[in-house]
Design a protein around this motif. Sequence first.
Motif, PDB file in Angstrom:
ATOM      1  N   THR A  61       0.884  -1.159  -0.164  1.00 42.91           N
ATOM      2  CA  THR A  61      -0.052   0.050   0.079  1.00 42.91           C
ATOM      3  C   THR A  61       0.989   1.534   0.025  1.00 42.91           C
ATOM      4  O   THR A  61       0.627   2.150  -0.819  1.00 42.91           O
ATOM      5  CB  THR A  61      -0.870  -0.021   1.285  1.00 42.91           C
ATOM      6  OG1 THR A  61      -1.763  -1.362   1.414  1.00 42.91           O
ATOM      7  CG2 THR A  61      -2.129   1.199   1.152  1.00 42.91           C
ATOM      8  N   SER A  62       1.793   1.467   0.661  1.00 43.81           N
ATOM      9  CA  SER A  62       2.609   2.295   0.717  1.00 43.81           C
ATOM     10  C   SER A  62       3.679   2.692  -0.599  1.00 43.81           C
ATOM     11  O   SER A  62       3.745   3.790  -0.874  1.00 43.81           O
ATOM     12  CB  SER A  62       3.925   2.135   2.046  1.00 43.81           C
ATOM     13  OG  SER A  62       3.325   2.266   3.169  1.00 43.81           O
ATOM     14  N   ILE A  63       3.974   1.513  -1.006  1.00 43.49           N
ATOM     15  CA  ILE A  63       4.521   1.665  -2.501  1.00 43.49           C
ATOM     16  C   ILE A  63       3.418   2.229  -3.473  1.00 43.49           C
ATOM     17  O   ILE A  63       3.711   2.980  -4.315  1.00 43.49           O
ATOM     18  CB  ILE A  63       4.848   0.409  -2.893  1.00 43.49           C
ATOM     19  CG1 ILE A  63       6.170  -0.057  -2.079  1.00 43.49           C
ATOM     20  CG2 ILE A  63       5.461   0.251  -4.388  1.00 43.49           C
ATOM     21  CD1 ILE A  63       6.802  -1.675  -2.271  1.00 43.49           C
ATOM     22  N   ALA A  64       2.178   1.722  -3.251  1.00 45.80           N
ATOM     23  CA  ALA A  64       1.266   2.432  -4.417  1.00 45.80           C
ATOM     24  C   ALA A  64       0.894   3.957  -4.008  1.00 45.80           C
ATOM     25  O   ALA A  64       0.834   4.474  -5.205  1.00 45.80           O
ATOM     26  CB  ALA A  64      -0.161   1.694  -3.975  1.00 45.80           C
ATOM     27  N   VAL A  65       0.941   4.404  -2.957  1.00 45.99           N
ATOM     28  CA  VAL A  65       0.948   5.711  -2.452  1.00 45.99           C
ATOM     29  C   VAL A  65       2.149   6.497  -3.166  1.00 45.99           C
ATOM     30  O   VAL A  65       1.825   7.696  -3.649  1.00 45.99           O
ATOM     31  CB  VAL A  65       0.784   6.007  -0.934  1.00 45.99           C
ATOM     32  CG1 VAL A  65       1.074   7.486  -0.597  1.00 45.99           C
ATOM     33  CG2 VAL A  65      -0.458   5.405  -0.274  1.00 45.99           C
ATOM     34  N   ALA A  66       3.352   5.939  -2.801  1.00 48.64           N
ATOM     35  CA  ALA A  66       4.337   6.567  -3.586  1.00 48.64           C
ATOM     36  C   ALA A  66       4.451   6.509  -5.024  1.00 48.64           C
ATOM     37  O   ALA A  66       4.983   7.307  -5.532  1.00 48.64           O
ATOM     38  CB  ALA A  66       5.816   5.954  -3.164  1.00 48.64           C
ATOM     39  N   THR A  67       3.903   5.539  -5.620  1.00 52.00           N
ATOM     40  CA  THR A  67       3.910   5.471  -7.053  1.00 52.00           C
ATOM     41  C   THR A  67       3.084   6.691  -7.451  1.00 52.00           C
ATOM     42  O   THR A  67       3.149   7.071  -8.599  1.00 52.00           O
ATOM     43  CB  THR A  67       3.399   3.955  -7.473  1.00 52.00           C
ATOM     44  OG1 THR A  67       4.169   2.862  -7.190  1.00 52.00           O
ATOM     45  CG2 THR A  67       3.582   4.050  -8.999  1.00 52.00           C
ATOM     46  N   LEU A  68       1.830   6.680  -6.965  1.00 51.46           N
ATOM     47  CA  LEU A  68       0.743   7.918  -7.413  1.00 51.46           C
ATOM     48  C   LEU A  68       1.693   9.402  -7.245  1.00 51.46           C
ATOM     49  O   LEU A  68       1.475   9.891  -8.115  1.00 51.46           O
ATOM     50  CB  LEU A  68      -0.292   7.951  -6.357  1.00 51.46           C
ATOM     51  CG  LEU A  68      -1.248   6.827  -6.749  1.00 51.46           C
ATOM     52  CD1 LEU A  68      -2.446   6.932  -5.617  1.00 51.46           C
ATOM     53  CD2 LEU A  68      -1.840   6.952  -7.984  1.00 51.46           C
ATOM     54  N   ALA A  69       2.407   9.371  -6.013  1.00 49.12           N
ATOM     55  CA  ALA A  69       3.192  10.786  -5.983  1.00 49.12           C
ATOM     56  C   ALA A  69       4.259  10.760  -7.207  1.00 49.12           C
ATOM     57  O   ALA A  69       4.493  11.819  -7.625  1.00 49.12           O
ATOM     58  CB  ALA A  69       3.858  10.736  -4.567  1.00 49.12           C
ATOM     59  N   LEU A  70       4.892   9.647  -7.837  1.00 51.96           N
ATOM     60  CA  LEU A  70       5.880   9.715  -9.012  1.00 51.96           C
ATOM     61  C   LEU A  70       5.109   9.835  -9.936  1.00 51.96           C
ATOM     62  O   LEU A  70       5.896  10.214 -11.033  1.00 51.96           O
ATOM     63  CB  LEU A  70       6.804   8.417  -8.759  1.00 51.96           C
ATOM     64  CG  LEU A  70       7.763   8.353  -7.508  1.00 51.96           C
ATOM     65  CD1 LEU A  70       8.396   6.673  -7.683  1.00 51.96           C
ATOM     66  CD2 LEU A  70       8.745   9.325  -7.702  1.00 51.96           C
TER      67      LEU A  70
END
Length: 483
Positions: A61-70
């Motif tokens: 989930t944290s990776i998904a959030v970070a991917t959205l930011a990227l």
Amino acid sequence: MDRIGQAWSTAKEALKSCAAETKWYYFGSSLLVAIVTLTHYANGYRATAIGLSYADIICVTSIAVATLALAGVDSHALDRLRKPILLTSSLVAALGFVFLRTATVALPELYDAALIVSAVSVGLLIGTVAIFWFGLFVGQAVETVAFSLLVSIAIGCLISWFLLGMFWDRLVVGYTAVILLSGWTLSHTLDKRPNLSEKRMSDEKPSFAFLAGPLLTAFLFSFAFMLSVSFVGLESWHSDVGWSMLWPAALVLGIVSLFSKRVNIASLLYIALTLVVAGMLFASFLHIDESFIFSLATMGCAVNISYLIILLCSLGTRFAFNPHKLAALLLVTIFGGCLLGRPVALAVDALDQSGTLKTLLSICLIVGIIACTLVSMNNRTIQLYSKYRFKQQGKPSEKSIGSSSFITSYATEQSLGAREREALSLLLEGKTASEVADSMFIARGTAKAHIRHIYRKLDVHDRDELFELMRDIDPGFETPQSG
């Protein structure tokens, strides 16, 4: 005894200096440390209905959030929406944990769903809080970032120790309060923070490619960390003394950043390298106490993350990097390494009964970590920032351009850019072109170009004319002896 007294005096001066630049609300990151520790204690190793552990879902989930930011989410839009995003993610995480507790006690048929919902909500909180928190420290002095990391780890461990000694119902209440406070504290801090654009020291925007070395090293560190703890048993890692595995990292950070003027931030990377490699060696080849291996690997991972945060905050200050994207890269790198480490360890255990594959993997990983660390440190930009020495304590130099409003105003009137004003400040301290380049973390050719532009804009031809001009502008200006 004299040396001890001198070290203690130096430490007190450093603490006073750092604390003067650090507001109380910077310590909100302590709550994030406590959340991670408490979450892993409560449910970390438990398997969910979809086959992933509770901790794995948090990472995904944290990776998904970070991917959205990227993926191109507008930074200004994120800043405008930060308060509702932070408060909502905190509320959702708190409700998710309460839902899990309720399902555990009264609704066992919903337990599997509640476990997944809670993990997703905590991963959402960790991702959003980490991204916004990182932006808070871009523009801060290196000492301020290091001191805040030190306090965050220490207070986070203290909160975890206090709550883990309580009965389960009190733990739920305390943990829920910590989650809610984390979102509110960071939101309040960001509202009080100066505008990031005012902190920018340069419009230079180098490619993210030069960060490949440090990020790859961080990925391998995280992968090795999870691999080593998996080799000796994950379940025992998630224990009620999990908080105690982080405080030695705070001690290392404190010694490096506060107790010595002779070391630089690269020391953190080399300490982390030593700890992580030692953890891999012990986990792969020696049968020793598991808690010692856990502590060693956790210390190495925590120290490396601290080094990367300090390094990237410095780079975000000097260059026109989006702080949200820098934080997102760091999240993807660290959580990606942790997420991959566990299944690889399980696959190796299943396929390799003799231990040969495990030995080969460990040796290759150790060689890869050392090689990536050395290659990363050969990058000139990374090398210069990693050689940053924690500042000498005492009164600031009176020759600094910042101490003269006359010189500052004149430099601004003559259209000197931010980097040119910084170069001028160093020139007025008597530094040579090479020393200016090292102090500004730029190539010597770039430093010489800045100096040529300064001379042209101020209509002088050499240092003597520059110093004479400064004396005309500010009668209190003193020519440096090295000039």
